[in-house]
Design a protein around this motif. Structure first.
Motif, mmCIF file in Angstrom:
data_model
loop_
_atom_site.group_PDB
_atom_site.id
_atom_site.type_symbol
_atom_site.label_atom_id
_atom_site.label_comp_id
_atom_site.label_asym_id
_atom_site.label_seq_id
_atom_site.Cartn_x
_atom_site.Cartn_y
_atom_site.Cartn_z
ATOM 1 N N ARG A 236 0.425 -3.819 -4.346
ATOM 2 C CA ARG A 236 -0.180 -2.858 -5.269
ATOM 3 C C ARG A 236 -0.805 -1.677 -4.543
ATOM 4 O O ARG A 236 -1.033 -0.638 -5.155
ATOM 5 N N ARG A 237 -1.080 -1.848 -3.243
ATOM 6 C CA ARG A 237 -1.613 -0.729 -2.459
ATOM 7 C C ARG A 237 -0.492 0.080 -1.795
ATOM 8 O O ARG A 237 -0.748 0.956 -0.991
ATOM 9 N N GLY A 238 0.770 -0.215 -2.151
ATOM 10 C CA GLY A 238 1.884 0.594 -1.685
ATOM 11 C C GLY A 238 2.499 0.158 -0.375
ATOM 12 O O GLY A 238 3.060 0.990 0.347
ATOM 13 N N SER A 239 2.440 -1.157 -0.045
ATOM 14 C CA SER A 239 3.054 -1.660 1.190
ATOM 15 C C SER A 239 4.004 -2.816 0.884
ATOM 16 O O SER A 239 3.748 -3.963 1.279
ATOM 17 N N PRO A 240 5.122 -2.548 0.175
ATOM 18 C CA PRO A 240 6.050 -3.637 -0.162
ATOM 19 C C PRO A 240 6.603 -4.406 1.044
ATOM 20 O O PRO A 240 6.717 -5.636 0.968
ATOM 21 N N SER B 169 -5.109 2.313 -6.475
ATOM 22 C CA SER B 169 -3.676 2.032 -6.591
ATOM 23 C C SER B 169 -2.883 3.228 -6.067
ATOM 24 O O SER B 169 -2.781 4.259 -6.718
ATOM 25 N N THR B 170 -2.299 3.074 -4.880
ATOM 26 C CA THR B 170 -1.535 4.162 -4.278
ATOM 27 C C THR B 170 -0.320 4.524 -5.125
ATOM 28 O O THR B 170 -0.043 5.697 -5.370
ATOM 29 N N GLN B 171 0.416 3.513 -5.570
ATOM 30 C CA GLN B 171 1.601 3.770 -6.371
ATOM 31 C C GLN B 171 1.222 4.423 -7.703
ATOM 32 O O GLN B 171 1.914 5.327 -8.186
ATOM 33 N N GLY B 172 0.141 3.953 -8.301
ATOM 34 C CA GLY B 172 -0.315 4.550 -9.553
ATOM 35 C C GLY B 172 -0.687 6.009 -9.402
ATOM 36 O O GLY B 172 -0.356 6.847 -10.246
ATOM 37 N N ARG C 84 3.263 9.446 3.425
ATOM 38 C CA ARG C 84 2.341 8.546 4.126
ATOM 39 C C ARG C 84 2.668 7.075 3.875
ATOM 40 O O ARG C 84 2.534 6.238 4.767
ATOM 41 N N THR C 85 3.107 6.770 2.653
ATOM 42 C CA THR C 85 3.421 5.379 2.301
ATOM 43 C C THR C 85 4.899 5.053 2.486
ATOM 44 O O THR C 85 5.335 3.958 2.143
ATOM 45 N N GLN C 86 5.663 6.022 3.026
ATOM 46 C CA GLN C 86 7.098 5.837 3.289
ATOM 47 C C GLN C 86 7.844 5.428 2.018
ATOM 48 O O GLN C 86 8.705 4.542 2.038
ATOM 49 N N SER C 87 7.496 6.070 0.904
ATOM 50 C CA SER C 87 8.156 5.819 -0.380
ATOM 51 C C SER C 87 9.281 6.832 -0.541
ATOM 52 O O SER C 87 9.074 7.947 -1.026
#
Length: 664
Positions: free
Chosen positions: A157-161, A341-344, A378-381
């Motif tokens: 949920r913090r953006g690190s799958p 929530s980074t993704q949010g 930053r989150t490599q999304s």
């Protein structure tokens, strides 16, 4: 039977705690713990009785605080429960009671996560895991697995799958080592969700099928069935198979009607609303999304509320309710920032950026999109990074800034190529392995079931063979679909071309008198007609102008490459796909390639797909041409009958496309 009241409606008030001896108090503790899931109100009442026993002592027992904290959480008093558990954890630490200290921090982390407080949740869960890691190997039990599972949820949920997936695999190994079936199922469900978010769709489905098998052979829990179906629907959605996603999510919806799980009901309503939004069934979408929003708010589920607002904002934009969309996106962003929530936050800023762009509020659009781009990088999304570049390109085009528009266009192209090439390489490497594994598994299952035929009822075993065969056929279909899409990605399109060619090929086969089963098989195999294009260099495949003679000669080799990739298959599907890949560019008059076959020398499957492929190519936009109209494409089929195409197949195509009756 212990003299402890179990039903608060019919039992008399229990005696004062000060009058209870040690044995009676331990019995209260045991019963309160057992009632946490089934009767949380009574569990809380008994927990307070247990706590009251220590009211005259100098220091409250951490066991009392731990029990009452769990009971408060079970009654949805999350903040109050966390307060009790934090105090209990501090006392356990003072007493050097490491096991209880670890368990309490794990519970705190899970409770904080459910409230969307991911930053603090991460601290408590990492504290629990680090303390377990310092214990001897034989001391790592289900508590370790639970802590890892909770930690993975927060990481995700913090953006690190990727980190979440590694943590979940550690958790699964622990559950397997202690033979905890329920833990295995929950962990496999979570693994599947993370794999789906990483576009590992085949792996995600395998994880869910494994969870389903474990549940039905060991536990048969309806709640877990609902969770498996829910996640399977989401995998279908991420794979752009919307019809299957909606059907499967409705199955999940039906299975939770009798289950008291507001969180699960909220998620199912949210996803049904999102799925219907995708196919523009806006009235249905609004009903499900508003239900999800109400359930999330009633359950203090800020993460669910944020996601419901995000989808509702998209809905309001589609229905031209601009003010509502603006307010909803800002509410979603506010929640994302408050819960960490980074993704949010990323989704909300992208949505706001697009909103401001359409409203021609250029500065606001640039601010939101630039922040979204920085966050995505930053989150490599990769997917969100591409979306940010694409929208920034639109923004700078609208403002007339050609330099910036070109920069973002080039970055978008670079990311798309990286994604497509990575997916193509992964699928090409794994294709033969996946087919061999599935074939070996099929043979192993068949042998096992044949042995069971000698020991058990023949009818039951044969039914199991049929079910397993159907599952393997579905898995094989998924692999074929992914490989077809990999070829399409290289050609600069989506997977829609291969899907349309498959659908039309099946329709032509039916018109020619093929059986339904055979026609469906052709429809699947036809999707691989251009799989050989994965072996053609980008400089040729993606060239927008006319090919040189040498380049066209090399392009023609995609038929041979495709047949080579598919050769050696033992299934009817792969053999038919090989035949199509090799022959769909042969011509009726013998001037085609690669073997210059003529007339009936060309397999009927290749003649059918040739018509379907050309019709679809004519009616779609390509870099080197405009889309032809339906009438123009039909006229071309008529003109080429007897030269390029089998006249009988063209006649069937006219029947399918125009409703004309085939001639006798």
């Amino acid at each position: 039977m212990p003299d402890i009241p179990l039903n608060p409606l019919t039992s008399p008030e229990p005696p004062s705690a000060s009058g209870l001896d040690h044995a009676k108090l331990q019995e209260i503790y045991r019963i309160a713990s057992s009632l946490l899931e089934t009767n949380p109100v009574e569990a809380l009442r008994l927990a307070k009785i247990y706590e009251k026993n220590n009211s005259d002592t100098i220091q409250t027992s951490p066991d009392s605080l731990y029990l009452i904290g769990r009971a408060q959480i079970a009654n949805s008093n999350i903040s109050e429960g966390i307060r009790y558990l934090k105090t209990a954890a501090s006392l356990f630490k003072i007493q050097d009671n490491i096991e209880n200290f670890i368990e309490t921090n794990t519970l705190i982390g899970g409770a904080l996560s459910s409230e969307g407080n991911f930053e603090e949740a991460l601290l408590h869960l990492e504290l629990a895991v680090s303390n377990i890691d310092r214990q001897p190997a034989n001391g790592k039990s289900s508590l370790y697995a639970t802590a890892l599972n909770q930690l993975a949820e927060v990481q995700f949920r913090r953006g690190s799958p990727p980190n979440a997936l590694d943590t979940l695999k550690k958790s699964l190994n622990v559950y397997l080592s202690i033979n905890d079936k329920k833990g295995q199922i929950n962990c496999l469900i979570n693994i599947s969700a993370v794999q789906s978010s990483l576009s590992q769709h085949a792996e995600s489905i395998r994880s869910l099928l494994e969870a389903y098998q474990v549940n039905h052979t060991s536990i048969s829990d309806k709640r877990l069935d609902a969770a498996i179906l829910h996640n399977l629907a989401f995998v279908y959605f991420n794979d752009n198979n919307i019809d299957s996603a909606i059907k499967t999510m409705h199955r999940a919806y039906s299975s939770i009607l009798d289950i008291d799980d507001p969180h699960m009901k909220s998620m199912v309503n949210l996803n049904l609303g999102t799925f219907y939004l995708k196919v523009s069934e806006l009235e249905k979408s609004q009903i499900y999304l508003e239900t999800a929003l109400d359930l999330s708010r009633n359950n203090s589920d800020q993460f669910g509320e944020m996601n419901a607002l995000d989808s509702l904002g998209n809905l309001y934009e589609k229905t031209e309710q601009s003010l509502l969309a603006y307010i909803t996106y800002h509410d979603a962003l506010a929640i994302a920032l408050s819960i960490g929530s980074t993704q949010g936050e990323l989704d909300a800023r992208l949505n706001l950026g697009r909103f401001y762009l359409h409203a021609e509020s250029w500065d606001d659009a640039r601010t939101q999109l630039q922040l979204a781009l920085e966050l995505a990088e930053r989150t490599q999304s990769a997917k969100e990074t591409a979306a940010a570049h694409e929208t920034l390109c639109e923004l700078y085009k609208a403002r007339g800034d050609a330099g910036q528009a070109l920069h973002h266009s080039e970055e978008l192209r670079r990311i798309e190529r990286e994604l497509f090439n990575a997916e193509r390489d992964r699928q090409t490497r794994n294709l033969s392995i996946q087919f061999e594994v599935e074939r070996a598994q099929r043979e192993a299952d068949s042998y096992r079931l044949r042995t069971e035929l000698e020991q058990e009822a023949r009818q039951m075993a044969e039914r199991q063979v049929e079910e397993r065969t159907a599952e393997l056929a579905q898995a094989q279909y998924e692999v074929v679909t992914r490989l077809a899409m990999a070829a399409e990605y290289r050609d600069g399109t989506t997977g829609d071309h291969t899907r349309r060619v498959g659908v039309m090929s099946a329709s032509l086969a039916r018109a020619l008198g093929w059986s339904e089963a055979r026609a469906e098989l052709l429809g699947i195999a036809a999707r691989l007609h251009d799989v050989g294009k994965m072996g053609i260099p980008d400089s040729i495949l993606l060239k927008s102008g006319k090919l040189e003679s040498s380049e066209f000669t090399q392009m023609q080799t995609h038929t041979l490459i495709g047949a080579t990739i598919l050769s050696g298959g033992h299934s009817e599907l792969l053999q038919l796909a090989e035949e199509i890949a090799l022959t769909h560019h042969e011509r009726w008059d013998g001037t085609g390639y690669p073997r210059r076959l003529a007339g009936a020398q060309i397999p009927l499957s290749g003649r059918i797909v040739a018509v379907a492929d050309v019709y679809d190519a004519l009616t779609q936009i390509r870099p080197y041409k405009k889309a032809w109209t339906h009438e123009e494409a039909v006229q071309e089929l008529r003109a080429e009958a007897g030269r390029h195409f089998d006249p009988e197949v063209v006649e069937a195509a006219l029947h399918v496309l125009c409703g004309a009756a085939p001639q006798a």
